[in-house]
Motif scaffolding. Structure first.
Motif, PDB file in Angstrom:
ATOM      1  N   ASP A  82      72.505  56.203  51.092  1.00  0.00           N
ATOM      2  CA  ASP A  82      72.808  54.644  51.214  1.00  0.00           C
ATOM      3  C   ASP A  82      73.546  54.039  52.200  1.00  0.00           C
ATOM      4  O   ASP A  82      73.901  53.034  52.259  1.00  0.00           O
ATOM      5  CB  ASP A  82      73.134  54.307  49.856  1.00  0.00           C
ATOM      6  N   GLN A  98      72.561  64.235  43.898  1.00  0.00           N
ATOM      7  CA  GLN A  98      71.985  63.858  44.966  1.00  0.00           C
ATOM      8  C   GLN A  98      72.743  62.528  45.715  1.00  0.00           C
ATOM      9  O   GLN A  98      73.049  62.546  46.914  1.00  0.00           O
ATOM     10  CB  GLN A  98      70.692  63.435  44.666  1.00  0.00           C
ATOM     11  N   ARG A  99      73.396  61.828  44.749  1.00  0.00           N
ATOM     12  CA  ARG A  99      73.938  60.487  45.516  1.00  0.00           C
ATOM     13  C   ARG A  99      75.377  61.126  46.227  1.00  0.00           C
ATOM     14  O   ARG A  99      75.540  60.714  47.334  1.00  0.00           O
ATOM     15  CB  ARG A  99      74.275  59.600  44.256  1.00  0.00           C
ATOM     16  N   SER A 137      68.865  67.327  47.896  1.00  0.00           N
ATOM     17  CA  SER A 137      68.054  67.830  46.759  1.00  0.00           C
ATOM     18  C   SER A 137      67.930  69.500  47.262  1.00  0.00           C
ATOM     19  O   SER A 137      68.333  69.707  48.272  1.00  0.00           O
ATOM     20  CB  SER A 137      66.882  67.242  46.368  1.00  0.00           C
ATOM     21  N   GLU A 189      69.693  66.191  39.594  1.00  0.00           N
ATOM     22  CA  GLU A 189      70.463  65.216  39.005  1.00  0.00           C
ATOM     23  C   GLU A 189      70.835  64.030  40.023  1.00  0.00           C
ATOM     24  O   GLU A 189      71.481  64.419  41.212  1.00  0.00           O
ATOM     25  CB  GLU A 189      71.611  66.009  38.329  1.00  0.00           C
ATOM     26  N   SER A 190      70.689  62.696  39.687  1.00  0.00           N
ATOM     27  CA  SER A 190      70.730  61.775  40.612  1.00  0.00           C
ATOM     28  C   SER A 190      72.220  61.518  40.999  1.00  0.00           C
ATOM     29  O   SER A 190      72.539  61.174  42.263  1.00  0.00           O
ATOM     30  CB  SER A 190      70.250  60.407  39.937  1.00  0.00           C
ATOM     31  N   ASP A 191      73.338  62.153  40.142  1.00  0.00           N
ATOM     32  CA  ASP A 191      74.262  61.896  40.804  1.00  0.00           C
ATOM     33  C   ASP A 191      74.924  62.716  41.741  1.00  0.00           C
ATOM     34  O   ASP A 191      75.831  62.589  42.581  1.00  0.00           O
ATOM     35  CB  ASP A 191      75.683  62.066  39.549  1.00  0.00           C
TER      36      ASP A 191
END
Length: 191
Positions: A173, A50-51, A56, A46-48
């Motif tokens: 990021d 991972q963010r 992962s 899920e992207s959230d």
């Protein structure tokens, strides 16, 4: 060198028993098991997740993660639970334990379909109350200042905002400032 302080929680007092299952209403916190591997791989895709968790997970990594959770309980360094709702993996609640200082730091997440349901703050309260029941004096958490959902979880669970750790954690990021919250044993609500 001998310590001049007595541990807040005596060493050996946790590992003599199996990790507890903590139940509250429609959900329960239970130890991880190898049958959770596929669910872990799915959640960490899920992207959230991972963010905010900056990773992962493959099946091999997930299996190691489950095994490490069991080892960490035996070593009395961590209590990590799968949050289960009606038999389904809904989230994670982990307390990293410092028995000497009587302090635990939390890590948690919920699957996308359970976010916003109030599950995370309720699970955080249940895990924190368990920590206080064994003699811990403080439970703390950190989240990126950009993660407003995690800040709401902390506030709803009765955690007090303490401040910001600048450039406190590296995410995919870049560096994030980290918001620090805590709850103390003496702040437990009367039941």
């Amino acid at each position: 060198m001998p310590s001049c302080v007595h541990p807040a929680v005596p060493p050996g007092s946790l590992s003599i028993s199996a990790q507890p299952i903590l139940a509250a209403g429609a959900f329960r916190l239970r130890p991880w098991r190898l049958t959770d591997v596929a669910g872990l791989v799915s959640v960490y895709a899920e992207s959230d997740i991972q963010r905010w968790h900056a990773r992962s997970m493959t099946e091999v990594e997930a299996a190691r993660w489950v095994e490490r959770a069991g080892s960490a309980w035996a070593e009395e360094t961590e209590a990590s639970w799968a949050v289960e709702v009606r038999g389904a993996l809904a989230g994670r609640m982990t307390l990293k334990l410092d028995l000497t200082e009587g302090c635990a730091s939390t890590a948690y997440w919920t699957r996308a379909d359970y976010r916003g349901s109030g599950l995370a703050p309720r699970a955080l309260v249940v895990a924190s109350d368990w920590a206080f029941s064994i003699g811990m004096r403080r439970v703390e958490l950190e989240h990126s200042t950009r993660n407003s959902a995690s800040c709401r979880v902390a506030s709803k669970a009765g955690f007090v905002a303490e401040g910001i750790r600048r450039d406190g954690a590296l995410h995919a990021d870049g560096w994030h400032d980290m918001h620090v919250h805590s709850r103390l044993a003496r702040e437990r609500p009367v039941q």
